[in-house]
Scaffold this motif. Sequence first.
Motif, short mmCIF file in Angstrom:
data_model
loop_
_atom_site.label_atom_id
_atom_site.label_comp_id
_atom_site.label_asym_id
_atom_site.label_seq_id
_atom_site.Cartn_x
_atom_site.Cartn_y
_atom_site.Cartn_z
N ILE A 34 48.71 -7.97 17.31
CA ILE A 34 48.90 -8.88 16.42
C ILE A 34 49.90 -9.83 17.08
CG2 ILE A 34 51.06 -7.33 15.85
CD1 ILE A 34 50.38 -8.36 12.95
N ASN A 35 49.75 -11.16 16.57
CA ASN A 35 50.59 -12.32 17.12
C ASN A 35 51.78 -12.39 16.10
OD1 ASN A 35 48.98 -12.79 18.84
ND2 ASN A 35 47.73 -14.53 17.83
N ARG A 36 52.85 -13.08 16.73
CA ARG A 36 53.99 -13.27 15.75
C ARG A 36 53.59 -14.11 14.74
NH1 ARG A 36 59.39 -12.55 17.61
NH2 ARG A 36 59.75 -14.61 16.88
N ILE A 37 54.15 -14.11 13.53
CA ILE A 37 54.17 -15.24 12.49
C ILE A 37 54.82 -16.44 12.62
CG2 ILE A 37 55.74 -14.31 10.93
CD1 ILE A 37 53.41 -14.73 8.68
N ASN A 38 55.92 -16.37 13.71
CA ASN A 38 56.86 -17.56 14.03
C ASN A 38 56.01 -18.36 14.61
OD1 ASN A 38 58.51 -14.88 13.21
ND2 ASN A 38 60.02 -16.37 13.07
N ASN A 39 56.11 -19.63 14.43
CA ASN A 39 55.72 -20.59 15.49
C ASN A 39 56.76 -20.78 16.53
OD1 ASN A 39 53.37 -22.00 14.64
ND2 ASN A 39 54.29 -22.67 12.76
N ASN A 40 56.21 -21.23 17.78
CA ASN A 40 57.18 -21.67 18.65
C ASN A 40 57.72 -22.75 18.86
OD1 ASN A 40 58.55 -21.74 21.19
ND2 ASN A 40 56.92 -20.35 22.44
N LEU A 41 59.01 -22.85 18.20
CA LEU A 41 59.61 -24.13 18.16
C LEU A 41 60.06 -24.77 19.26
CD1 LEU A 41 61.31 -23.46 14.46
CD2 LEU A 41 58.93 -24.52 14.99
N MET A 42 60.25 -23.89 20.20
CA MET A 42 60.85 -24.71 21.53
C MET A 42 59.77 -25.43 22.17
SD MET A 42 61.82 -22.53 24.99
CE MET A 42 63.43 -21.78 24.16
N PHE A 43 58.47 -25.30 21.94
CA PHE A 43 57.48 -26.05 22.43
C PHE A 43 56.65 -27.20 21.52
CE2 PHE A 43 57.61 -22.41 25.15
CZ PHE A 43 57.88 -23.00 26.71
N HIS A 44 56.93 -26.62 19.95
CA HIS A 44 56.50 -27.25 18.91
C HIS A 44 57.39 -27.45 18.12
CE1 HIS A 44 52.39 -26.80 21.07
NE2 HIS A 44 52.89 -25.50 20.93
N PRO A 45 58.46 -28.38 18.12
CA PRO A 45 59.41 -28.50 17.32
C PRO A 45 59.02 -28.97 16.09
CG PRO A 45 59.90 -30.23 19.12
CD PRO A 45 58.68 -29.25 19.59
N ASN A 46 58.16 -29.76 15.90
CA ASN A 46 57.78 -30.55 14.51
C ASN A 46 56.89 -29.42 13.76
OD1 ASN A 46 58.90 -32.91 15.35
ND2 ASN A 46 57.12 -33.37 16.58
N LYS A 47 56.51 -28.12 14.14
CA LYS A 47 55.91 -27.43 13.28
C LYS A 47 56.62 -26.56 12.48
CE LYS A 47 51.63 -26.43 16.11
NZ LYS A 47 50.70 -25.34 16.89
N PRO A 48 56.19 -26.09 11.42
CA PRO A 48 56.97 -25.56 10.17
C PRO A 48 57.30 -23.92 11.05
CG PRO A 48 54.69 -25.33 9.71
CD PRO A 48 54.53 -26.35 10.90
N ILE A 49 58.24 -23.64 10.39
CA ILE A 49 58.88 -22.15 10.90
C ILE A 49 57.81 -21.09 11.24
CG2 ILE A 49 60.47 -20.28 10.68
CD1 ILE A 49 62.29 -22.30 9.20
#
Length: 217
Positions: A63-78
């Motif tokens: 399973i993958n994390r449900i959190n987006n990686n905001l370090m590399f994609h700061p404009n994506k939702p949480i």
Amino acid sequence: MDFKNQINFLQELQKNNNKEWMDTNRKWYKEVRDDYIAWLNDINSKLSVIDDAYYDTPGKKGINRINNNLMFHPNKPIYKDHFGAGFDKRPNTGDFYVEIGIERSMFAGGLWRPDPKRLRSIRDAIDYDGEELLQILNKKSFKNLIGGLYEDVKLTNAPKGFSNKHRHIDLLRNKTFAVAMEFSSDLVLKDDFEDYLINAYNIMLPFRRYLNKAITV
């Protein structure tokens, strides 16, 4: 697996994509996640029976994390709008990926923009026996279900060490060697969804084996 509950959760999460909402609904999230992991475990067991070389991938590992990686994609939702997981997830190889989303879901496999060393290994394999890869891609069942390679950026000229006149130049210019098939999330609510998944796994398997052999041998 209660996919309807999972999709309802994702719909509400996207309306309230913030940590405060997630904290308030942590119990619901855990219920959905645990149900999904149990389903992944069941599929993992079924795939291990049909594929002798299958790499055991329990739900918690796949399973993958449900959190987006905001370090590399700061404009994506949480939080993501889907639950994703990998099967047959042998380290440093291309797995079979399953994504369950709100409206769009997907099966995928292969390697997305592999590092230069692995990319070179794939190109060397194509140089040696690209006909085998073409036979896989052109097989009727493969084309009917998947279509072809995932369309991504390509080199405009031949990669270093290869000629523009190479018989497999169209394949060699790819930077991504992956396939993906999208489908409506309504399909996951049908009784035969697991059969559909297993069929997709089997059809993608020769493609994934070709790539994984190229980067591991």
